[in-house]
Scaffold this active site. Structure first.
Site, PDB file in Angstrom:
ATOM      1  N   ARG A 161       0.855  -1.185   0.000  1.00 42.00           N
ATOM      2  CA  ARG A 161       0.000   0.000   0.000  1.00 42.00           C
ATOM      3  C   ARG A 161       0.892   1.237   0.000  1.00 42.00           C
ATOM      4  O   ARG A 161       1.851   1.301   0.802  1.00 42.00           O
ATOM      5  CB  ARG A 161      -0.865   0.028   1.278  1.00 42.00           C
ATOM      6  CG  ARG A 161      -2.007  -0.974   1.294  1.00 42.00           C
ATOM      7  CD  ARG A 161      -2.579  -1.086   2.692  1.00 42.00           C
ATOM      8  NE  ARG A 161      -1.565  -1.598   3.601  1.00 42.00           N
ATOM      9  CZ  ARG A 161      -1.659  -1.542   4.928  1.00 42.00           C
ATOM     10  NH1 ARG A 161      -2.690  -0.966   5.511  1.00 42.00           N
ATOM     11  NH2 ARG A 161      -0.707  -2.043   5.692  1.00 42.00           N
ATOM     12  N   CYS A 267      -3.962   1.577  -8.500  1.00 40.12           N
ATOM     13  CA  CYS A 267      -4.248   0.140  -8.489  1.00 40.12           C
ATOM     14  C   CYS A 267      -5.723  -0.199  -8.567  1.00 40.12           C
ATOM     15  O   CYS A 267      -6.172  -0.788  -9.553  1.00 40.12           O
ATOM     16  CB  CYS A 267      -3.618  -0.481  -7.256  1.00 40.12           C
ATOM     17  SG  CYS A 267      -1.843  -0.337  -7.324  1.00 40.12           S
TER      18      CYS A 267
HETATM   19  C1  UDX Z   1       2.124   0.568 -11.732  1.00 37.01           C
HETATM   20  C2  UDX Z   1       0.865   0.210 -11.005  1.00 37.01           C
HETATM   21  O1  UDX Z   1       0.718   1.094  -9.893  1.00 37.01           O
HETATM   22  C3  UDX Z   1       0.969  -1.183 -10.470  1.00 37.01           C
HETATM   23  O2  UDX Z   1      -0.304  -1.580  -9.993  1.00 37.01           O
HETATM   24  C4  UDX Z   1       1.354  -2.116 -11.567  1.00 37.01           C
HETATM   25  O3  UDX Z   1       1.530  -3.350 -10.980  1.00 37.01           O
HETATM   26  C5  UDX Z   1       2.616  -1.654 -12.244  1.00 37.01           C
HETATM   27  O4  UDX Z   1       2.425  -0.337 -12.752  1.00 37.01           O
HETATM   28  P1  UDX Z   1       3.860   1.838 -10.420  1.00 37.01           P
HETATM   29  O5  UDX Z   1       5.200   1.527  -9.899  1.00 37.01           O
HETATM   30  O6  UDX Z   1       2.897   2.574  -9.573  1.00 37.01           O
HETATM   31  O7  UDX Z   1       3.210   0.501 -10.831  1.00 37.01           O
HETATM   32  O8  UDX Z   1       3.977   2.553 -11.847  1.00 37.01           O
HETATM   33  P2  UDX Z   1       4.861   3.802 -12.156  1.00 37.01           P
HETATM   34  O9  UDX Z   1       5.045   4.616 -10.945  1.00 37.01           O
HETATM   35  O10 UDX Z   1       4.296   4.358 -13.412  1.00 37.01           O
HETATM   36  O11 UDX Z   1       6.306   3.132 -12.482  1.00 37.01           O
HETATM   37  C6  UDX Z   1       6.527   2.417 -13.657  1.00 37.01           C
HETATM   38  C7  UDX Z   1       7.993   2.728 -14.028  1.00 37.01           C
HETATM   39  O12 UDX Z   1       8.380   1.928 -15.140  1.00 37.01           O
HETATM   40  C8  UDX Z   1       8.187   4.185 -14.423  1.00 37.01           C
HETATM   41  O13 UDX Z   1       9.251   4.710 -13.674  1.00 37.01           O
HETATM   42  C9  UDX Z   1       8.524   4.122 -15.900  1.00 37.01           C
HETATM   43  O14 UDX Z   1       9.449   5.130 -16.292  1.00 37.01           O
HETATM   44  C10 UDX Z   1       9.156   2.735 -15.999  1.00 37.01           C
HETATM   45  N1  UDX Z   1       9.106   2.133 -17.337  1.00 37.01           N
HETATM   46  C11 UDX Z   1       7.932   2.125 -18.029  1.00 37.01           C
HETATM   47  C12 UDX Z   1      10.268   1.549 -17.844  1.00 37.01           C
HETATM   48  O15 UDX Z   1      11.302   1.556 -17.190  1.00 37.01           O
HETATM   49  N2  UDX Z   1      10.217   0.962 -19.071  1.00 37.01           N
HETATM   50  C13 UDX Z   1       9.078   0.949 -19.815  1.00 37.01           C
HETATM   51  O16 UDX Z   1       9.086   0.418 -20.923  1.00 37.01           O
HETATM   52  C14 UDX Z   1       7.892   1.559 -19.282  1.00 37.01           C
HETATM   53  C1  UDX Z   2      -3.818  -0.969  -2.822  1.00 37.97           C
HETATM   54  C2  UDX Z   2      -3.840  -2.296  -2.076  1.00 37.97           C
HETATM   55  O1  UDX Z   2      -4.200  -2.063  -0.714  1.00 37.97           O
HETATM   56  C3  UDX Z   2      -2.449  -2.947  -2.138  1.00 37.97           C
HETATM   57  O2  UDX Z   2      -2.495  -4.207  -1.514  1.00 37.97           O
HETATM   58  C4  UDX Z   2      -2.054  -3.105  -3.607  1.00 37.97           C
HETATM   59  O3  UDX Z   2      -0.765  -3.678  -3.707  1.00 37.97           O
HETATM   60  C5  UDX Z   2      -2.058  -1.767  -4.300  1.00 37.97           C
HETATM   61  O4  UDX Z   2      -3.349  -1.157  -4.179  1.00 37.97           O
HETATM   62  P1  UDX Z   2      -3.035   1.499  -2.400  1.00 37.97           P
HETATM   63  O5  UDX Z   2      -3.859   1.760  -3.633  1.00 37.97           O
HETATM   64  O6  UDX Z   2      -1.653   2.017  -2.323  1.00 37.97           O
HETATM   65  O7  UDX Z   2      -2.934  -0.112  -2.149  1.00 37.97           O
HETATM   66  O8  UDX Z   2      -3.804   2.127  -1.147  1.00 37.97           O
HETATM   67  P2  UDX Z   2      -5.006   1.641  -0.205  1.00 37.97           P
HETATM   68  O9  UDX Z   2      -4.616   1.968   1.162  1.00 37.97           O
HETATM   69  O10 UDX Z   2      -5.411   0.267  -0.533  1.00 37.97           O
HETATM   70  O11 UDX Z   2      -6.192   2.659  -0.626  1.00 37.97           O
HETATM   71  C6  UDX Z   2      -6.699   2.587  -1.939  1.00 37.97           C
HETATM   72  C7  UDX Z   2      -7.828   3.598  -2.042  1.00 37.97           C
HETATM   73  O12 UDX Z   2      -8.948   3.148  -1.252  1.00 37.97           O
HETATM   74  C8  UDX Z   2      -7.488   4.986  -1.517  1.00 37.97           C
HETATM   75  O13 UDX Z   2      -8.064   5.960  -2.387  1.00 37.97           O
HETATM   76  C9  UDX Z   2      -8.157   5.054  -0.148  1.00 37.97           C
HETATM   77  O14 UDX Z   2      -8.550   6.375   0.175  1.00 37.97           O
HETATM   78  C10 UDX Z   2      -9.379   4.183  -0.380  1.00 37.97           C
HETATM   79  N1  UDX Z   2      -9.895   3.552   0.838  1.00 37.97           N
HETATM   80  C11 UDX Z   2      -9.117   2.653   1.495  1.00 37.97           C
HETATM   81  C12 UDX Z   2     -11.188   3.860   1.267  1.00 37.97           C
HETATM   82  O15 UDX Z   2     -11.865   4.694   0.653  1.00 37.97           O
HETATM   83  N2  UDX Z   2     -11.674   3.237   2.369  1.00 37.97           N
HETATM   84  C13 UDX Z   2     -10.931   2.325   3.073  1.00 37.97           C
HETATM   85  O16 UDX Z   2     -11.418   1.813   4.085  1.00 37.97           O
HETATM   86  C14 UDX Z   2      -9.608   2.033   2.629  1.00 37.97           C
END
Ligand code: UDX
Ligand code: UDX
Length: 439
Positions: A161, A267
């Protein structure tokens, strides 16, 4: 073990830093040159509590490196995690372009056995496609040796999270590994051995489903609580007591039952869309999950209607917004409910002032025509109402008397029931929470 991480975003960077902290030597790479430059200076490119300190420590211990190319990282690693973005397409499908591109580049630089691991959240059956992409792009010498290709593919979904990602990595409820060979299983078990946690071993497709199903179930709990909050407002019940009373039942549990303005982030919205699409393409119409998504959208619309109803004329009104990030303790604005809510209020002619402890830089890339303030009181000054959209701890310690004095009128709309125990009515505010049955 030498481990490669491709993609250093919210998932990849945290995973890489934490894997190095449990004893592995980690080689990260990213195709965003700016991001890589910053990381190579030892600066974390995302806000995540504790990440910068841990990253600095691991770089110092020479356990964490940032490489220029996938080829460089791959050659130094036995196991390579794919942690690149899997954004939603217009039709809700997960866009796997980046995943395929990385798989191809790993194949082209293959010089010895590698385990390629899906860390990114991907739809079921993606593992097979990665395997095929690699097979097709292997250097000739491996093809000449016949079919015993020098690699395995596995799935190892993350359950981090944002805001508590390091703690979630170090103390997981379980590690899930989807494998198709004993070697892959042994390598992944060795990687996570220091965590001394339960490891669920299954095939790749089941591991991919576990991820989508877990996120979708959590989103379902949230939408259920949000639907209840609408009923509570209509019948005069208190959602906080309702969910408290439900949560003591071990089969339900108290977590993820906080009613508010809905779920956002990179996510839940994306994974719910992708799971609905995957189901449709597999021949199952996931109506339950469509209702979860619809309820989430309706919750934001209901909150705007509440503001319209109580503020009466929105046009020209100064609305102070506290919190922009999709949740506290992150700077992440992806699919933040604040985007929809503020856009709707601006469309009705509201003048928006806002403050968020961490997300201001990200927010400035999204919102136009908004005044960005440096603190809560600057937001409240001359505002016709305050709207809480992210429940930052910082907003809990406000001087309500001072707040009341600077506001044009003492009216607060609390989208996260942040001030649920502050009895603001007694302090002279018109206070509207979510599902408190006072509408
Ligand atoms: C996201 C989603 O949040 C997650 O649920 C999913 O599993 C993977 O994509 P996150 O780490 O949050 O993960 O994405 P982001 O912050 O956009 O990071 C992806 C990274 O990959 C970026 O830094 C981007 O520059 C990099 N990237 C993307 C590469 O290095 N090569 C590529 O071809 C495309
Ligand atoms: C989520 C999952 O929890 C994590 O396991 C997965 O790997 C990535 O996606 P994240 O999206 O980082 O993690 O945050 P989380 O704390 O799950 O909250 C997601 C959204 O739900 C937020 O917008 C939060 O405000 C909302 N939320 C969460 C609610 O509205 N009510 C709740 O009780 C809990």
């Amino acid at each position: 073990m030498n481990i490669g991480i491709v993609g250093t975003g919210y998932v990849g960077l945290v995973t890489g830093v934490c894997l190095s902290a449990i004893g592995h030597t980690v080689y990260c790479v990213d195709n965003d040159r700016e991001k890589l430059k910053t990381l190579r200076k030892g600066i974390a490119t995302i806000y995540e509590p504790g990440l910068q300190e841990l990253m600095t420590k691991q770089i110092k211990k020479k356990k964490l490196f940032f490489c220029e190319t996938i080829k460089e990282a791959s050659k130094k690693s036995l196991v390579i995690f794919i942690a690149v973005g899997t954004p939603s397409k217009k039709n809700g499908d997960a866009d796997l372009t980046y995943v395929e591109n990385v798989a191809r580049q790993i194949a082209l630089s293959m010089d010895s056995y590698k385990l390629i691991v899906e860390k990114s959240t991907v739809p079921a059956a993606t593992g097979r496609r990665i395997e095929n992409t690699i097979k097709v792009n292997l250097p000739k010498k491996f093809k000449e040796r016949g079919h015993n290709v020098p690699f395995d593919v596995a799935s190892n979904p993350e359950f981090l999270r944002e805001g508590s990602a390091i703690a979630d990595f170090m103390n997981p409820d379980r590690v899930v590994i989807g494998v198709e060979s004993k070697k892959a299983e042994e390598l992944l078990k060795e990687i996570y051995k220091p965590l001394k946690t339960r490891i669920v071993v299954t095939n790749i497709t089941s591991a991919e489903i576990i991820k989508h199903a877990s996120n979708s179930f959590l989103a379902t709990k949230i939408s259920f609580a949000n639907a209840l909050s609408q009923i509570c407002d209509k019948v005069g019940a208190d959602i906080l007591k309702v969910t408290e009373g439900m949560g003591y039942d071990k089969r339900i549990g108290p977590s993820f039952l906080n009613a508010g303005i809905g779920f956002g982030g990179s996510c839940f919205p994306k994974d719910v869309d992708a799971f609905i699409r995957l189901s449709e393409k597999s021949g199952y119409d996931f109506n339950l999950l469509k209702a979860v998504r619809l309820t989430n959208e309706e919750q934001k619309a209901a909150f705007v209607r509440l503001i319209e109803d109580k503020l009466w004329i929105i046009k020209g009104k100064k609305i102070g917004v506290l919190g922009l990030a999709f949740k506290p303790n992150t700077d992440d604005m992806r699919n933040a409910p604040s985007v929809d809510i503020i856009t709707r209020l601006q469309a009705e002619g509201a003048k928006i002032k806002a403050y968020d402890p961490q997300a201001m830089d990200q927010a400035k890339k999204i919102f136009k025509g908004m005044t960005f303030c440096q603190n809560v009181y600057a937001v409240a000054k001359d505002s016709d109402c305050l709207v809480v959209l992210t429940e930052w701890d910082e907003f809990r310690q406000v001087d309500f008397k001072r707040l009341k004095n600077v506001m044009r009128q003492p009216m607060i709309f609390d989208g996260r029931n942040l001030y649920k125990n502050d009895h603001l009515d007694d302090l002279g505010f018109e206070y509207f929470g979510i599902g408190r049955g006072v509408v």
